[in-house]
Every structure is written in C-alpha cells, then in structure tokens.
Design a protein around this motif. Structure first.
Motif, short mmCIF file in Angstrom:
data_model
loop_
_atom_site.label_atom_id
_atom_site.label_comp_id
_atom_site.label_asym_id
_atom_site.label_seq_id
_atom_site.Cartn_x
_atom_site.Cartn_y
_atom_site.Cartn_z
N GLN A 156 0.81 -1.25 0.03
CA GLN A 156 0.10 0.05 0.06
C GLN A 156 0.88 1.24 0.28
O GLN A 156 0.34 2.21 -0.55
N ALA A 157 1.94 1.26 0.59
CA ALA A 157 2.94 2.40 0.57
C ALA A 157 3.54 2.61 -0.84
O ALA A 157 3.63 3.66 -1.19
N ALA A 158 3.76 1.50 -1.38
CA ALA A 158 4.29 1.52 -2.87
C ALA A 158 3.09 2.16 -3.48
O ALA A 158 3.38 3.10 -4.49
N ARG A 159 1.85 1.87 -3.41
CA ARG A 159 0.81 2.24 -4.41
C ARG A 159 0.49 3.71 -4.16
O ARG A 159 0.34 4.55 -4.99
N HIS A 160 0.77 4.08 -2.71
CA HIS A 160 0.51 5.56 -2.33
C HIS A 160 1.77 6.22 -3.07
O HIS A 160 1.29 7.46 -3.82
N ALA A 161 2.79 5.87 -3.23
CA ALA A 161 4.04 6.53 -3.73
C ALA A 161 3.68 6.84 -5.21
O ALA A 161 3.76 7.79 -5.95
N GLU A 162 2.89 5.75 -5.83
CA GLU A 162 2.69 5.86 -7.42
C GLU A 162 1.47 6.55 -7.45
O GLU A 162 1.63 7.59 -8.19
N GLN A 163 0.31 6.63 -6.98
CA GLN A 163 -0.84 7.10 -7.47
C GLN A 163 -1.10 8.51 -6.82
O GLN A 163 -1.49 9.58 -7.11
N VAL A 164 -0.43 8.77 -5.52
CA VAL A 164 -0.83 9.74 -4.76
C VAL A 164 0.61 11.04 -4.89
O VAL A 164 0.25 12.02 -5.31
N ASP A 165 1.83 10.44 -4.70
CA ASP A 165 2.80 11.35 -4.96
C ASP A 165 3.15 11.36 -6.14
O ASP A 165 4.15 12.29 -6.54
N GLY A 166 3.13 10.17 -7.11
CA GLY A 166 3.44 10.50 -8.65
C GLY A 166 4.93 10.13 -8.76
O GLY A 166 5.52 10.51 -9.42
N ASP A 167 5.52 9.52 -7.72
CA ASP A 167 6.98 9.21 -7.50
C ASP A 167 7.06 7.87 -8.09
O ASP A 167 7.18 6.92 -7.53
N LEU A 168 7.27 7.59 -9.24
CA LEU A 168 7.43 6.42 -9.95
C LEU A 168 8.65 5.60 -9.61
O LEU A 168 8.57 4.35 -9.31
N GLU A 169 9.65 6.31 -9.23
CA GLU A 169 10.89 5.77 -9.01
C GLU A 169 10.95 5.12 -7.81
O GLU A 169 11.41 3.80 -7.37
N ARG A 170 10.20 5.92 -6.65
CA ARG A 170 10.25 5.27 -5.26
C ARG A 170 9.27 4.02 -5.44
O ARG A 170 9.35 3.02 -4.69
N ALA A 171 8.03 4.29 -6.06
CA ALA A 171 7.04 3.20 -6.11
C ALA A 171 7.74 1.86 -6.78
O ALA A 171 7.69 0.65 -6.16
N ILE A 172 8.45 1.80 -7.63
CA ILE A 172 9.16 0.70 -8.42
C ILE A 172 10.27 0.08 -7.35
O ILE A 172 10.20 -1.10 -7.27
N GLU A 173 10.77 0.97 -6.56
CA GLU A 173 11.83 0.39 -5.51
C GLU A 173 10.83 -0.32 -4.32
O GLU A 173 11.39 -1.29 -3.92
#
Length: 721
Positions: free
Chosen positions: A37-54
């Motif tokens: 869920q933290a990764a999903r938040h980074a992708e969809q809320v923050d728009g930080d794709l690099e962090r989400a990928i990590e």
C-alpha cells in the motif's frame, strides 16, 4: 528541487506512519500488504514512480511466499514501467506468468497487458487504445486436451505411446501421467483428455482393444488411474467431453455400435453410474459445455436431413427437459458457456465467414438476439475455458498435396525443382494406362469441428486440367485404373445405403457414365472398410486381386487376413495367400501381369506399431508364393508406406517414411538384394509411376494443430449491451 524534497519527505513520512501502524494492525494486514500500500501511495498519490518501483520490488524480493501480494506488486510494477515507457514492463508481466501463474486473475491481467504491449510493438495498436479481446498463440501443438483452471497447464494425448500427459505452458516441460499406453494389440490409448475444475485430475477416454472405449480418471500427481465407466464391449464407446463445475460429474457421449445410436450421458465421478440425458438415432461428434451452476448442458447437434449443418440446444442435467437455443439456416457450433456469466458462445458461418457469437441465457431461457463479438476466427475447435474466462481453442491443418514431377526410378530420385502440385487436398493418385489421366481421392472438411470429411473420386486430364467427380454417393479409397482405361476399381462406402448389414464394398466405377457397381460386398465382421481392404486389376481386366483383413486392429483377437483372386464374370474366387498380418493396401501387379507383390507386417512386440515387414510375391497362375525380402525399419524410425514395380519389371520399389522425409528402396526380383536409393525431404505417403517411367505422381501429408488463447472475454462481453 524543493518540491521534490517535500514529496520524498512526505512519502517517507507516510511510509513510517504505515510501518509503525502495521504492528497494531498485524491481525488485519501483513507487513507485505502494508509495504504494497505504501508503494501504491507513492505511485498514485505522490506520482513518484521511481520510489514506487523500489517499494514494489521490495515486496517481491522480501515476501515471495505471500503469493497474492507479490503477484499484485509485480503487476503494478509493470504498470509503473509502462508509464515510463520502459521495456521492463514486459519483463515484470512475464515474471507474473512464470512465478505466479497460480494467481489466476492477476496472471490473466498480466497476459492481457503483455499481449497489448506486443501488439503495440508490432504496430497493430495505438498507445492508449483499449486492449479489448486479446488473441495469442501458444508454442505447443497437441490439442486433444484442455487447460487447467489457472491456464498454466494443458492436458494432452501422448501420441507416441497412447498415454495421457500434462504440459506446463510456462516452463515448456511435459510429462506423462499414465504409463500403460501401447499401440500393440490389444491396443490401449486415449484420444480425449479434460482437466478437472480444481486442476487435480484429468478425465480421459481409454481404449482397450478387447473391451471397447471407457472413461478413466488419473491425478496430475501421476498416481494409478481409476476406470470410471466402461461397458465391456469393443463396440460400445464412451468419451468424456466436459466436467461439471463442482467436479462431481462428467458430461460425455456414448456410442452404441450394434444399435448405431448415440446418447449424451451424465457420469458420476463418485461411483461411475451413467445416466442418459438425451438420445440420438445416429452417432456424431459434438461439443458440450456446462452452465456455471451445472444445471444446464449446452450442446450442438446435426440438423435432421442436413447432417453437414448444426444447431445449438440445451438440456437440463436433472433430466427435466430440453430448450433450443440457436436454430438458423447457417452452421452453428458450440464454443462453450463463458464461466461465471450468462453468455453462451458459439461459432457461426451465417455472415459468410466463421465468426464467434454470443447469446444471453438466463434461468434456462435464451434472452434477446445473439451478436458477433469476434469476426473471422476460422474453423476452430474449442478446448475449454480457464476460471477467468480465457478460451483455449485449436485450428487444425490437415492437408494432402498431390504433385507430378520428373522421376528417375533407377536412382529413386524425384526432381522436386520441376514438380507441379495440384490444387486441393488430394491423395492416392493412379495413372491411366495411356498416361493422360490421373484418378485420385479428394478430401474436403466442410463443417467446423465435426471431424467429418468428404472423400470423393476424381478423374483429371493432366494436360488440360479438366476434372470430373464420379460416383458422388461413394466415400472412397485406393482408386485403380482398369487395363483398358474404361473403369476404376476402388474401395468405397455408399452413403445412401441404409441396410443394417452393409459395411462397404469393392466397386467398379464406369469412367464414362460414373455408374458404380459393387464387385465384392464386405461381410459384417469387416470393421474398417477404409483400411481393411484394397484391390487391383489383373492384366486382362477379367479378374481382380484383393487383400482383406478380418482382424480387429485394436484387440488381441486375430481372425484372418487373406489375398484372393476373383473372376468378375463368374464370381468364383480362390485364395493366393493367408496371413492375419497381411497389409491390405500394399499391392502391386508386375508389368508382365504374372506376379503380385504384397507385404506382411512385422509382428515384433514393442510400444509402437510394427514398422517393418516381409515383401512377398504371388504367382497368379500357379499360386507360387515366395518371400522376396525382409524390410527392417528398426533404427531409423521409418515405416513402409507403399510398394510399386519398377517399369523394367526387374525390381520392386519400396517407399519408407522416416523421422524426416522419405526414402526409396529397390529390391531385385531375382536374388532379393535390397538397395537404398534416394532420400527425399518430403514426407511422401503414396506414389504412382507414369506408364512411361519418367514421371511420378506422389502425395505428401501435413497435419498440425495451432493452439490459441482468446483473453479478456468477460470484460468485453459483460460490457456488451
């Protein structure tokens, strides 16, 4: 830069908070789920794709045993890469299919996205275009089975031994589930295999040459198979066609040879009890599919007085009644009931091409009009659905190609560069005595998925290409010209003959009028008219020489095999040779008309059919029989396909099929020396040498299955109005 720092800090804060909260929520959410869920938040809320990928990668690497969570992380990882335009997206989707194929819904989604990206790479789609129905081909060509619920495995028929097998689509590995298959009498083999809804068993037909065809179960763990239903007679056949979704019944077909009837049956997997759901006066091959609640069975059937055309109906599994679903002048064949929906899918040629159609069925009643959802898919044969509604189906190519080419009989060499193939699926060529005409058999497959072929006699003028069809009421084999060129001898079955005792005959067909006259009618113990008999003319045309086997080709009980000569005017016959293993189709008359060459099959024990045999000569006047040579096919994977005399009359040519291509052998009539001649890359089935000896008509054969998967059906059809 400041904005970026804020975003990273905020994401880190969210992650800390979520991780801290995970202890309190341990009973409701695992660490892997919190991280996802933290990764999903980074992708969809923050728009930080690099962090989400990590973070997605962390889920997969740290929590591989939480398979549903890890599979979803890989799926969302692929979507991140898609947004970045990176080819890593395809790698992520492939990893889902490789490592997490048991997660059926996620795997189906990964297959759909992967197929869409591949279409885009080929220029077949535009960025952002809805994927719709996705069709892809498998790298596997054995289509007798069905898919497992998760789409990872295919049951199949192991044709080399007759056993049942399981193929892993992801790894490409295959293994046998049974080990008692054999092609030696009494033969034991399967031709149909269906995987259970839970993926743990495979139901399959099981032929035992002495006791007919029954239904067996075997576990995918390869345990001992269990015979479920058998009637103990070689002329009663039972085949499994579909599982009930609860796994408690098999929908199958029962063919009763003595009564020539057919029934749709409901077989209990608990005790093997058999209950009839619907009966028919004639046998045919059909497709069956169960409704999601197992209350109804949809099937296709030949229309009365028009057996080449099928309609679709539905029968209640409790025996309470039947409902017509599709009645149309077109040809309609069942594809199946889409799992978890109210949609019955079928194939139809009503628009001029073979298209896939859908019909809504609720509470045993059709609703509305059917509609096409996939155009021009071809004459496909359904193999079954996965639990997510992906349809596996096959397209079969079966074709015989007859060609004419220059030929050197002394070298056994065909000049393939100068060959002239004839148009159509044609086989069993024979030259007229003057060399101007060819007689041959055509093979047409008019109806999708029926397994029915029309096999007719053709006569072609080679120079002009003029083609005539003779005796159209006969299904035929092995046409042979008479010495005067006025008639053709063949083995045939009159499709208009309704006598219970009729099993086929040797016919004489007049070339000018096309009239067919039975010369030898077969007795009722001839099991297979198409393979148990063939005949040739004597040199003066007043007699015929024919070989006939009364042997059950599957069972251990051998009756007899015989080579006979028959005077056509008087009907008198005399035997030339008796052997239960005579090869009926391998007959050739010497140029001087004195000797007939024939073959007797090798009877050595083994796991596969006999491949070699003895070549013999019988003198037509004094009845002498002598062995010419032993053709040993061991070691090179070959089988004897045909024999013919060399035009010089001093040799007999033998055609052998090999693992790849074909080979000609030449046997000296005096001395029996066997000489290996040319090897041809083509898989030749039959051949005939022109009377002048400088040309050959020969037939090659190709039969293969392509297996395809149609995905995203539920999404597309459920959205349909």
């Amino acid at each position: 830069m400041r904005t970026q720092r804020v975003v990273i800090t905020y994401s880190a804060l969210v992650l800390v908070v979520l991780l801290a909260a995970s202890g309190a929520l341990a009973q409701e959410r695992s660490e892997a789920e919190v991280l996802l869920q933290a990764a999903r938040h980074a992708e969809q809320v923050d728009g930080d794709l690099e962090r989400a990928i990590e973070l997605y990668r962390g889920v997969v690497s740290q929590h591989p045993t939480e398979r549903a969570v890890a599979a979803r992380a890989l799926m969302w990882l692929g979507q991140c890469y898609e947004k970045l335009g990176s080819a890593e997206a395809q790698r992520a989707y492939r990893q889902v299919l490789t490592d997490y194929a048991d997660q059926a819904e996620i795997a189906a989604e990964a297959r759909t996205r992967l197929a869409a990206l591949e279409r885009l790479a080929r220029g077949e789609a535009q960025p952002g275009e809805p994927s719709g129905i996705v069709v892809r081909q498998l790298d596997w060509d054995n289509a007798c089975g069905s898919p497992s619920p998760d789409g990872r495995y295919l049951s199949y028929c192991h044709w080399e031994t007759g056993d049942v097998g399981l193929y892993d689509i992801v790894t490409g590995e295959s293994r046998r589930l049974t080990t008692d298959g054999t092609w030696m009498p009494p033969m034991q083999f399967t031709i149909t295999a269906k995987t259970s809804p839970d993926g743990k068993q495979v139901v399959h037909s099981w032929t035992h040459g002495d006791s007919g065809i029954g239904i067996r179960l075997v576990g995918v763990d390869g345990g001992l198979p269990r015979m479920l239903a058998r009637h103990g007679s070689w002329d009663v056949e039972m085949f499994p066609f579909a599982w009930s979704w609860d796994g408690r019944h098999i929908a199958g077909g029962k063919y009763d040879g003595p009564s020539e009837t057919f029934e749709i049956v409901w077989v209990s997997t608990d005790d093997g009890s058999v209950r009839s759901l619907k009966g028919f006066d004639d046998g045919f091959w059909l497709t069956l599919s169960l409704s999601p609640d197992d209350r109804y069975l949809v099937f296709d059937y030949p229309v009365e007085n028009d057996p080449g055309r099928y309609d679709v109906a539905m029968v209640a599994t409790d025996g309470s009644g039947e409902v017509p679903l599709v009645e149309h002048p077109a040809n309609d064949r069942v594809l199946g009931w889409l799992p978890g929906t109210d949609k019955v899918l079928f194939l139809s040629d009503r628009s001029g091409t073979w298209d896939a159609w859908a019909l809504r069925v609720e509470d045993g009643t059709p609703h509305g009009r059917p509609w096409p959802f996939k155009r021009n898919i071809g004459q496909v044969r359904p193999m079954g659905f996965t639990s997510d509604g992906s349809l596996f189906y096959s397209i079969t190519t079966r074709r015989f190609t007859t060609s004419i080419a220059p030929f050197d009989p002394a070298a056994g060499q065909i000049m393939l560069d100068d060959e002239e193939p004839l148009i159509g699926s044609l086989r069993m060529p024979d030259w007229s005595p003057d060399g101007e005409y060819l007689a041959y058999m055509s093979e047409e497959h008019p109806t999708a998925g029926t397994g029915v072929y029309y096999r007719r006699l053709h006569v072609r003028h080679v120079a002009t290409g003029e083609d005539r069809v003779l005796a159209e009421h006969l299904s035929i084999r092995t046409p042979r010209w008479s010495p005067d060129g006025r008639a053709i001898l063949l083995v045939g079955y009159d499709e208009t003959d309704e006598r219970d005792s009729y099993t086929g005959a040797i016919y004489r067909v007049d070339v000018e009028s096309g009239e067919a006259t039975a010369v030898v009618e077969f007795s009722e113990d001839v099991l297979n008219w198409w393979s148990s008999t063939s005949g040739i003319w004597s040199a003066d045309g007043r007699s015929i020489i024919y070989a006939q086997s009364h042997t059950n080709p599957w069972g251990s009980g051998v009756k007899e095999g015989e080579l006979r000569i028959r005077d056509l005017e008087s009907g008198e016959e005399r035997p030339l040779y008796r052997d239960p293993h005579i090869a009926p189709r391998q007959l050739a008359l010497s140029p001087d008309g004195q000797w007939v060459a024939f073959a007797v099959a090798d009877t050595a024990e083994g796991d596969t059919a006999a491949s070699g045999g003895r070549l013999l000569l019988a003198h037509l006047t004094d009845g002498r029989v002598r062995e010419l040579a032993t053709v040993d096919a061991s070691g090179n994977g070959s089988t004897v396909q045909a024999i013919e005399w060399d035009p010089d009359g001093r040799h007999v040519l033998v055609l052998q099929s090999r693992d790849k291509g074909s080979e000609f052998l030449r046997v000296a009539v005096e001395g029996g020396e066997l000489e290996q001649l040319g090897v041809v890359s083509e898989p030749i089935r039959e051949f005939a040498i022109h009377p002048a000896g400088d040309r050959i008509a020969y037939t090659t054969h190709v039969q293969e299955d392509q297996i395809w998967v149609m995905e995203n059906l539920k999404a597309v059809l459920e959205a349909a109005p």
